[in-house]
Scaffold this motif. Structure first.
Motif, PDB file in Angstrom:
ATOM      1  N   UNK A 145     -14.251   4.265  -1.919  1.00 38.95           N
ATOM      2  CA  UNK A 145     -14.088   4.822  -0.574  1.00 38.95           C
ATOM      3  C   UNK A 145     -12.745   5.547  -0.457  1.00 38.95           C
ATOM      4  N   UNK A 146     -11.711   4.949  -1.013  1.00 37.01           N
ATOM      5  CA  UNK A 146     -10.375   5.556  -0.963  1.00 37.01           C
ATOM      6  C   UNK A 146     -10.349   6.879  -1.717  1.00 37.01           C
TER       7      UNK A 146
ATOM      8  N   UNK B 164     -14.083  -4.931  -4.043  1.00 35.98           N
ATOM      9  CA  UNK B 164     -12.887  -4.219  -4.501  1.00 35.98           C
ATOM     10  C   UNK B 164     -13.237  -2.851  -5.055  1.00 35.98           C
ATOM     11  N   UNK B 165     -14.316  -2.781  -5.825  1.00 36.43           N
ATOM     12  CA  UNK B 165     -14.750  -1.491  -6.384  1.00 36.43           C
ATOM     13  C   UNK B 165     -15.176  -0.537  -5.281  1.00 36.43           C
ATOM     14  N   UNK B 166     -15.911  -1.053  -4.271  1.00 29.04           N
ATOM     15  CA  UNK B 166     -16.357  -0.197  -3.164  1.00 29.04           C
ATOM     16  C   UNK B 166     -15.179   0.344  -2.362  1.00 29.04           C
TER      17      UNK B 166
ATOM     18  N   UNK C 119     -10.354  12.954  -1.573  1.00 29.79           N
ATOM     19  CA  UNK C 119     -10.996  14.224  -1.981  1.00 29.79           C
ATOM     20  C   UNK C 119     -11.369  15.029  -0.747  1.00 29.79           C
ATOM     21  N   UNK C 120     -11.922  14.362   0.279  1.00 28.22           N
ATOM     22  CA  UNK C 120     -12.318  15.079   1.506  1.00 28.22           C
ATOM     23  C   UNK C 120     -11.132  15.673   2.240  1.00 28.22           C
TER      24      UNK C 120
END
Length: 442
Positions: A432-433, A426-428, A438-439
């Motif tokens: 990633x989101x 869940x943290x990963x 940001x990108x």
């Protein structure tokens, strides 16, 4: 100096007469007694909170050399008052001398009654005492009128043209040692009342003058106007106390038991929230909502005169017979809530306190406010118990959930591993989101 071994002639009869004179003096205080010299044990923590800055009122500070210059201002106000009264009705002209005589004779008839308000010998003649009652009393009621009725102020009025003078008076008029009997002010007010001008009662003029002495929100004066005459205010300081107490429901919650309230930081860490109470009629009515865990506190304004008014109110409760220590109990509660700068900042952020002082000075003020007072009655025990019970129930609930979690989810080691793995995934996904967003923006 004669020692115990020396022989000294003692007239036993003279000694007996002296002792008889001492014990024959009435030791009980008159029921009206309410103006005291502050005991050293209370005044030593801040002498400035009990000493006049510029004006003496009543007999206790009258002879102080530093206060003599303002006597001219009092005389100017008295002259202005009797001159105005003499020109109110041209068809029924009364000379200033006659007006002054009427005022003086009215107070002469009650000066013995006025003397009973002072707990200490006044150290002056009846003539001088009567002069002070007239001069100081007329100055106070004329000052209160000028504060409320702008048209009474002259262009070069020595009080309202100098901002420091008003600041001095806001301090000097609330000193316990500097009080005038309230009934004296009422007599002078009634004798100098004029139909086209005086639309407000004297009580309202006092509240107008002090305005936001306790809070930025004006409090209702209706309970003061409806007070039983036998329980009316004894002087201006007592009136300000009645303003707090009459609007409060704390008198119904008196207890002889004591329990300290946790500090603001400790309460916050325990899940308690702080809110300013905009609906309360009295500064004293701090309430706790058990359903939401919210401590509602009427906003206290901490300014230059705050320490002065609270110290003198506390001294009044300590010195005056049969006074309930409600304000003193409030000071104890604030000291419990505010132990550190962090505690004060929490209450300021919530709006419960508005402070004109820096945080260090504000914290120090609350921590030493009721030092050396004796308080046997607590008006906030019910509040403290409600808060403590809420915290206890919350902790029990948290412990129960923890036990259920351990029993049902962490008893099996494979289930333990799967829960931890799911949490990591869940943290990963969350990270990633965030990076994707940001990108895209970049």
């Amino acid at each position: 100096m004669a020692g115990y071994g020396d022989h000294e002639a003692i007239d036993v009869e003279d000694l007996i007469r002296d002792l008889q004179r001492k014990v024959s003096v009435e030791m009980a205080m008159p029921s009206r007694c309410s103006i005291f010299k502050i005991p050293t044990i209370l005044s030593r923590h801040n002498q400035n909170a009990f000493s006049p800055n510029a004006f003496s009122f009543g007999p206790f500070h009258h002879d102080k050399h530093a206060l003599k210059p303002t006597e001219k201002i009092k005389s100017k106000y008295l002259l202005g008052l009797i001159s105005r009264l003499s020109h109110i009705d041209p068809s029924n002209h009364i000379s200033p001398d006659t007006t002054l005589r009427n005022l003086t004779e009215a107070l002469r008839d009650v000066q013995e009654q006025a003397l009973e308000y002072y707990a200490e010998p006044i150290g002056m003649s009846e003539y001088k005492f009567l002069e002070i009652l007239v001069l100081d009393g007329c100055f106070i009621i004329e000052l209160l009128r000028k504060k409320s009725y702008l048209n009474l102020r002259e262009e070069n009025d020595p009080i309202f043209s100098m901002s420091c003078m008003l600041q001095f008076l806001h301090h000097d008029l609330i000193l316990l040692e500097n009080q005038m009997p309230w009934f004296v002010l009422e007599i002078l007010f009634d004798l100098t009342k004029t139909t086209p001008l005086d639309t407000k009662p004297l009580v309202e003029l006092v509240i107008d003058f002090f305005g936001t002495i306790f809070s930025t929100t004006p409090m209702s004066i209706q309970p003061l106007l409806s007070l039983n005459p036998n329980h009316a205010s004894k002087h201006i300081l007592d009136l300000l106390r009645n303003l707090l107490v009459s609007n409060s429901n704390k008198r119904k919650q008196k207890s002889l038991a004591w329990k300290p309230m946790l500090s603001a930081e400790q309460l916050k860490d325990s899940g308690i929230q702080f809110r300013k109470d905009l609906a309360s009629e009295s500064l004293l009515d701090i309430k706790f909502c058990k359903n939401k865990g919210i401590l509602s506190i009427p906003t206290l304004l901490v300014q230059e005169t705050t320490e002065t008014v609270f110290r003198n109110l506390i001294s009044l409760e300590q010195c005056c017979p049969n006074y309930e220590p409600i304000v003193t109990s409030y000071a104890v509660l604030l000291d419990n809530l505010i132990n550190t700068n962090t505690d004060l900042q929490i209450l300021i952020k919530s709006g419960a306190i508005i402070s004109w002082l820096n945080v260090e000075d504000g914290t120090r003020f609350f921590n030493r406010l009721y030092l050396d007072t004796y308080v046997k009655e607590n008006y906030y025990l019910q509040l403290t118990n409600e808060v403590d019970n809420y915290i206890y129930c919350q902790r029990r609930l948290l412990n129960r959930y923890r036990r259920v979690l351990v029993r049902d989810y962490f008893k099996n080691p494979w289930l333990n591993i799967s829960v931890n793995a799911a949490f990591i995934v869940l943290v990963l996904i969350l990270l990633h989101t965030v990076f994707t967003i940001i990108n895209i923006k970049g």
